[in-house]
Design an enzyme around this catalytic site. Sequence first.
Site, PDB file in Angstrom:
ATOM      1  N   LYS A  43      38.530  32.860  85.762  1.00  0.00           N
ATOM      2  CA  LYS A  43      39.813  33.422  85.321  1.00  0.00           C
ATOM      3  C   LYS A  43      40.978  32.531  85.696  1.00  0.00           C
ATOM      4  O   LYS A  43      42.118  32.820  85.369  1.00  0.00           O
ATOM      5  CB  LYS A  43      40.011  34.822  85.945  1.00  0.00           C
ATOM      6  CG  LYS A  43      39.025  35.842  85.403  1.00  0.00           C
ATOM      7  CD  LYS A  43      39.070  37.145  86.188  1.00  0.00           C
ATOM      8  CE  LYS A  43      40.101  38.084  85.753  1.00  0.00           C
ATOM      9  NZ  LYS A  43      39.945  39.412  86.402  1.00  0.00           N
TER      10      LYS A  43
ATOM     11  N   LYS B 279      42.464  32.259  88.303  1.00  0.00           N
ATOM     12  CA  LYS B 279      43.490  33.058  89.001  1.00  0.00           C
ATOM     13  C   LYS B 279      43.354  32.827  90.501  1.00  0.00           C
ATOM     14  O   LYS B 279      42.254  32.842  91.040  1.00  0.00           O
ATOM     15  CB  LYS B 279      43.259  34.559  88.734  1.00  0.00           C
ATOM     16  CG  LYS B 279      43.918  35.085  87.468  1.00  0.00           C
ATOM     17  CD  LYS B 279      43.995  36.625  87.500  1.00  0.00           C
ATOM     18  CE  LYS B 279      44.897  37.129  86.389  1.00  0.00           C
ATOM     19  NZ  LYS B 279      45.151  38.574  86.462  1.00  0.00           N
TER      20      LYS B 279
HETATM   21  N1  C2G Z   1      48.016  46.659  83.801  1.00  0.00           N
HETATM   22  C1  C2G Z   1      48.886  47.567  83.208  1.00  0.00           C
HETATM   23  N2  C2G Z   1      50.201  47.396  83.340  1.00  0.00           N
HETATM   24  C2  C2G Z   1      50.710  46.354  84.051  1.00  0.00           C
HETATM   25  C3  C2G Z   1      49.846  45.430  84.666  1.00  0.00           C
HETATM   26  C4  C2G Z   1      48.479  45.605  84.528  1.00  0.00           C
HETATM   27  O1  C2G Z   1      48.437  48.529  82.552  1.00  0.00           O
HETATM   28  N3  C2G Z   1      52.064  46.217  84.147  1.00  0.00           N
HETATM   29  C5  C2G Z   1      46.572  46.853  83.621  1.00  0.00           C
HETATM   30  C6  C2G Z   1      45.904  45.696  82.896  1.00  0.00           C
HETATM   31  O2  C2G Z   1      46.070  45.833  81.480  1.00  0.00           O
HETATM   32  C7  C2G Z   1      44.453  45.862  83.320  1.00  0.00           C
HETATM   33  C8  C2G Z   1      44.586  46.437  84.753  1.00  0.00           C
HETATM   34  O3  C2G Z   1      45.930  46.925  84.875  1.00  0.00           O
HETATM   35  O4  C2G Z   1      43.805  46.827  82.489  1.00  0.00           O
HETATM   36  C9  C2G Z   1      44.337  45.391  85.808  1.00  0.00           C
HETATM   37  O5  C2G Z   1      45.229  44.320  85.571  1.00  0.00           O
HETATM   38  P1  C2G Z   1      44.861  42.879  86.195  1.00  0.00           P
HETATM   39  O6  C2G Z   1      44.541  43.043  87.626  1.00  0.00           O
HETATM   40  O7  C2G Z   1      45.900  41.909  85.759  1.00  0.00           O
HETATM   41  O8  C2G Z   1      43.495  42.594  85.409  1.00  0.00           O
HETATM   42  P2  C2G Z   1      43.072  41.236  84.663  1.00  0.00           P
HETATM   43  O9  C2G Z   1      43.374  40.097  85.549  1.00  0.00           O
HETATM   44  O10 C2G Z   1      43.639  41.312  83.308  1.00  0.00           O
HETATM   45  O11 C2G Z   1      41.475  41.339  84.643  1.00  0.00           O
HETATM   46  O12 C2G Z   1      37.192  41.630  82.608  1.00  0.00           O
HETATM   47  C10 C2G Z   1      38.542  42.079  82.555  1.00  0.00           C
HETATM   48  C11 C2G Z   1      39.379  41.415  83.619  1.00  0.00           C
HETATM   49  O13 C2G Z   1      38.786  41.563  84.894  1.00  0.00           O
HETATM   50  C12 C2G Z   1      40.784  42.016  83.626  1.00  0.00           C
END
Ligand code: C2G
Length: 131
Positions: A45, A47
């Site tokens: 990712k 990240k």
């Molecule tokens: N999210 C949200 N609103 C935000 C930030 C995040 O609804 N302001 C949601 C994202 O859409 C996601 C969840 O919170 O559904 C987790 O966000 P992240 O930790 O950024 O997840 P991500 O890095 O996108 O990893 O296989 C899928 C990945 O693991 C998703």
Amino acid sequence: MKRVITYGTFDMLHYGHINLLRRAKELGDYLVVAVSTDEFNKNSKNKYCYFSYEERKKMVEAIRYVDLVIPEENWDQKREDIKKYQIDTFVMGDDWKGKFDFLEDICKVVYLPRTPDISTTKIKSDLNSED
Ligand code: C2G
């Protein structure tokens, strides 16, 4: 018992994450959250997380809506997880809209509107600009 699953990094946990988890839980009775491991974040990712997997796992486990936290180790485990945990509904924020429609043959796929104006990236940049 309706079982729901969602996936994420959940670094520097914030109310956008909590809103997502609350709404995901409202779609069923049991919520499984797959939290991405440090290796998966680094290798796939691209990240960098402030908190380690163990710390992020502990925080997500403490959320009242969450029933089980499992590790997310690769992009391809979702289908297997859905079968293993007998999931009825797969949920993600709508920044992922369409990306997981391929799972529709084995469960309901729901994309929920993201919470506006909050993200881990925003938190980091806002803190930097205060320096
Ligand atoms: N999210 C949200 N609103 C935000 C930030 C995040 O609804 N302001 C949601 C994202 O859409 C996601 C969840 O919170 O559904 C987790 O966000 P992240 O930790 O950024 O997840 P991500 O890095 O996108 O990893 O296989 C899928 C990945 O693991 C998703």
